[in-house]
Design an enzyme around this catalytic site. Structure first.
Site, PDB file in Angstrom:
ATOM      1  N   ARG A 175      33.228   9.900  50.932  1.00 43.63           N
ATOM      2  CA  ARG A 175      33.105   9.057  52.110  1.00 43.63           C
ATOM      3  C   ARG A 175      32.020   7.986  51.999  1.00 43.63           C
ATOM      4  NH1 ARG A 175      33.516  10.271  57.348  1.00 43.63           N
ATOM      5  NH2 ARG A 175      32.479   8.266  57.528  1.00 43.63           N
ATOM      6  N   ARG A 233      32.458  17.423  56.760  1.00 47.17           N
ATOM      7  CA  ARG A 233      31.031  17.258  56.480  1.00 47.17           C
ATOM      8  C   ARG A 233      30.364  18.424  55.787  1.00 47.17           C
ATOM      9  NH1 ARG A 233      29.451  15.961  62.524  1.00 47.17           N
ATOM     10  NH2 ARG A 233      30.998  17.635  62.765  1.00 47.17           N
ATOM     11  N   ARG A 270      38.076  22.032  61.313  1.00 51.19           N
ATOM     12  CA  ARG A 270      37.106  21.167  60.640  1.00 51.19           C
ATOM     13  C   ARG A 270      36.763  21.685  59.247  1.00 51.19           C
ATOM     14  NH1 ARG A 270      32.873  19.992  65.575  1.00 51.19           N
ATOM     15  NH2 ARG A 270      34.296  18.854  66.925  1.00 51.19           N
ATOM     16  N   TYR A 329      37.743  10.858  77.151  1.00 54.39           N
ATOM     17  CA  TYR A 329      37.069   9.839  76.333  1.00 54.39           C
ATOM     18  C   TYR A 329      37.327   8.440  76.880  1.00 54.39           C
ATOM     19  CZ  TYR A 329      35.618  12.961  72.528  1.00 54.39           C
ATOM     20  OH  TYR A 329      34.995  13.929  71.785  1.00 54.39           O
ATOM     21  N   ASP A 384      41.612  12.035  63.246  1.00 57.58           N
ATOM     22  CA  ASP A 384      40.792  12.220  64.448  1.00 57.58           C
ATOM     23  C   ASP A 384      41.685  12.022  65.664  1.00 57.58           C
ATOM     24  OD1 ASP A 384      37.673  12.306  65.263  1.00 57.58           O
ATOM     25  OD2 ASP A 384      38.787  11.093  66.708  1.00 57.58           O
TER      26      ASP A 384
END
Length: 360
Positions: free
Chosen positions: A59, A50, A46, A170, A95
Site C-alpha cells: 500500500r 493493516r 478485516r 455516514y 470498503d
C-alpha cells in the site's frame, strides 16, 4: 432492482465456482447452509489489511480507495491472508463506501479517522441530487473479484457490502460518529427524506454486492456497523425493510447470505428476518445465548473478542475453545471475530487460531 419478495432461484453463471461445484462443498458454504462440516470453518473480518506487513508494503504510496478500485491490488490484498493463515474463505478487499463513491458522492477515507464526506446529505434536496449507480462503474470490482476467484480455487470468496443504515449514518453525519444523532434525528423528523435516502443506499450497496457475486463470490455478507445505536422498534420499522431491499439484489442468485452488526444483541432475530442464512454475532453476548435468541435454527458466525488477540496464548486459546463449544448449540458455526482484526495484532496469532480451529 429485484422485488424484495422475489423467490430465490439459482441464476449464477455456469462457470461460477458455486454453480460448478468448486466451492459448494467447502466447509464455509456448508456451514452457512446449516450443515456441520468435519472441520470448523474460520475466517476473520478485516483479515486483509493493516495487520499484515505484506499489505503495508503493497500500500505504500497508494490511497485506500485507489487500492480498492485497482483490480490487481484489491485481488492481491484479498489473497494475502488466505496464503498466510490458511483461512477457509477470502473476503474481498474493498470498503463499504466504495459504491457511494462510484455513484458520484465525494468521499475519502482519511487515515486514522475513516470515511469523510465533502458535503453531508441532510435534506430532501440533498437526497434528490444523489445519482443512481451506473453499472459500468462496477467494472473494477468485477475484475478484482474475478482475478481473486481464479487464484482461490476451492476456497470460497465472500463478497460484502454495507447495510443501508450504516451508509446513511455516514452520509448524514459526514463521517464517523459515536452516537449517530443526526441520522437518528432525520429518521424521525423527516421520514420521507429518510425513506428516500435509505432506498437509494439500498440499491447502490445492493448493486455493489450483486456485482461481486456474479463475478465469482460464493457467499455475501451485509455489514451494519452502527446498528447497535438503534432500538428494536426503530430497526424493525425504519431500517429492516431497506436491508431487505439491499439483500434482494442477490436473492435470485442462491448464494448463502450473512448479516453482521456491531452491538446487535437486541436485534439479532430482526436482522435474520431481513433475508439471511446466517447471523454474525459480536463479542458482547455468548454464542449460545445468540443462538437462543435466534430460535436455535440459524447458523451463527463469530464471536472471538478482538481484545483477546493480544492476550497471552493460554487465555486466548481457552476463549476460542469456549466460543467453539457455545457455537455447537447452533445448527452450524463459522468461527470468526466479534468485529475486525486490530491493526496491532500479531499475524502469527491469527494463524495459530486457524490451526486450533481446524484441530477441534
Amino acid at each position: 432492482m429485484p422485488d424484495v419478495n422475489t423467490p430465490t432461484a439459482t441464476a449464477l453463471p455456469p462457470a461460477h465456482p458455486l454453480a460448478s461445484g468448486l466451492t459448494s462443498g467447502s466447509p464455509l458454504v456448508r456451514a452457512l447452509r446449516g450443515d456441520r462440516p468435519e472441520r470448523l470453518p474460520v475466517w476473520f473480518m478485516r483479515q486483509a489489511g493493516r495487520s499484515l506487513p505484506e499489505y503495508r508494503e503493497l500500500r505504500v504510496g497508494t490511497k485506500m480507495l485507489d487500492a480498492c478500485l485497482t483490480p490487481e491490488l484489491s485481488s492481491e490484498i484479498t489473497l494475502q491472508p488466505v496464503r498466510r493463515h490458511g483461512v477457509d474463505a477470502g473476503i474481498f478487499f474493498s470498503d463499504i463506501v466504495v459504491p457511494i463513491k462510484l455513484a458520484g458522492v465525494a468521499v475519502d477515507i482519511v487515515p486514522g479517522r475513516g470515511p469523510v464526506l465533502e458535503s453531508p446529505i441532510r435534506t430532501a434536496d440533498d437526497v434528490a441530487r444523489l445519482e443512481p449507480l451506473d453499472p459500468a462503474s462496477l467494472a473494477p470490482i468485477s475484475e478484482g473479484v474475478a482475478r481473486t476467484v481464479a487464484e482461490l480455487g476451492e476456497t470460497p470468496l465472500i463478497g460484502f457490502a454495507g447495510a443501508p443504515f450504516t451508509l446513511a449514518a455516514y452520509l448524514v453525519e459526514g463521517g464517523p460518529s459515536k452516537d449517530h444523532i443526526r441520522a437518528r434525528t432525520l429518521m424521525h423528523s423527516d421520514p420521507e427524506t429518510w425513506e428516500a435516502l435509505l432506498t437509494w443506499a439500498a440499491d447502490v450497496t445492493g448493486a455493489f454486492l450483486r456485482a461481486q457475486v456474479l463475478a465469482g463470490a460464493s457467499a455475501a455478507q451485509l455489514f451494519d456497523s452502527w446498528v447497535g445505536s438503534l432500538s428494536l422498534a426503530d430497526y424493525t420499522s425504519r431500517v429492516a425493510p431497506f436491508s431487505a431491499r439491499a439483500l434482494a439484489h442477490v436473492a435470485d442468485l442462491g448464494v448463502p447470505r450473512i448479516h453482521f452488526g456491531v452491538g446487535s444483541g437486541e436485534v439479532l432475530a430482526a436482522m435474520r428476518d431481513v433475508g439471511t442464512d446466517a447471523v454474525g454475532v459480536d463479542w458482547r453476548i455468548p454464542l449460545d445465548e445468540a443462538s437462543r435468541r435466534l430460535g436455535g435454527a440459524t447458523p451463527v458466525q463469530g464471536n472471538i473478542d478482538p481484545a483477546l488477540l493480544q492476550a497471552p496464548w493460554p487465555v486466548l486459546e481457552a476463549h476460542v475453545r469456549d466460543v467453539a463449544r457455545r457455537g455447537r448449540t447452533a445448527p452450524a458455526h463459522v468461527l470468526n471475530l466479534g468485529h475486525g482484526v486490530n491493526p496491532d495484532t500479531d499475524p502469527a496469532v491469527l494463524t495459530r487460531i486457524v490451526d486450533l480451529a481446524h484441530s477441534l
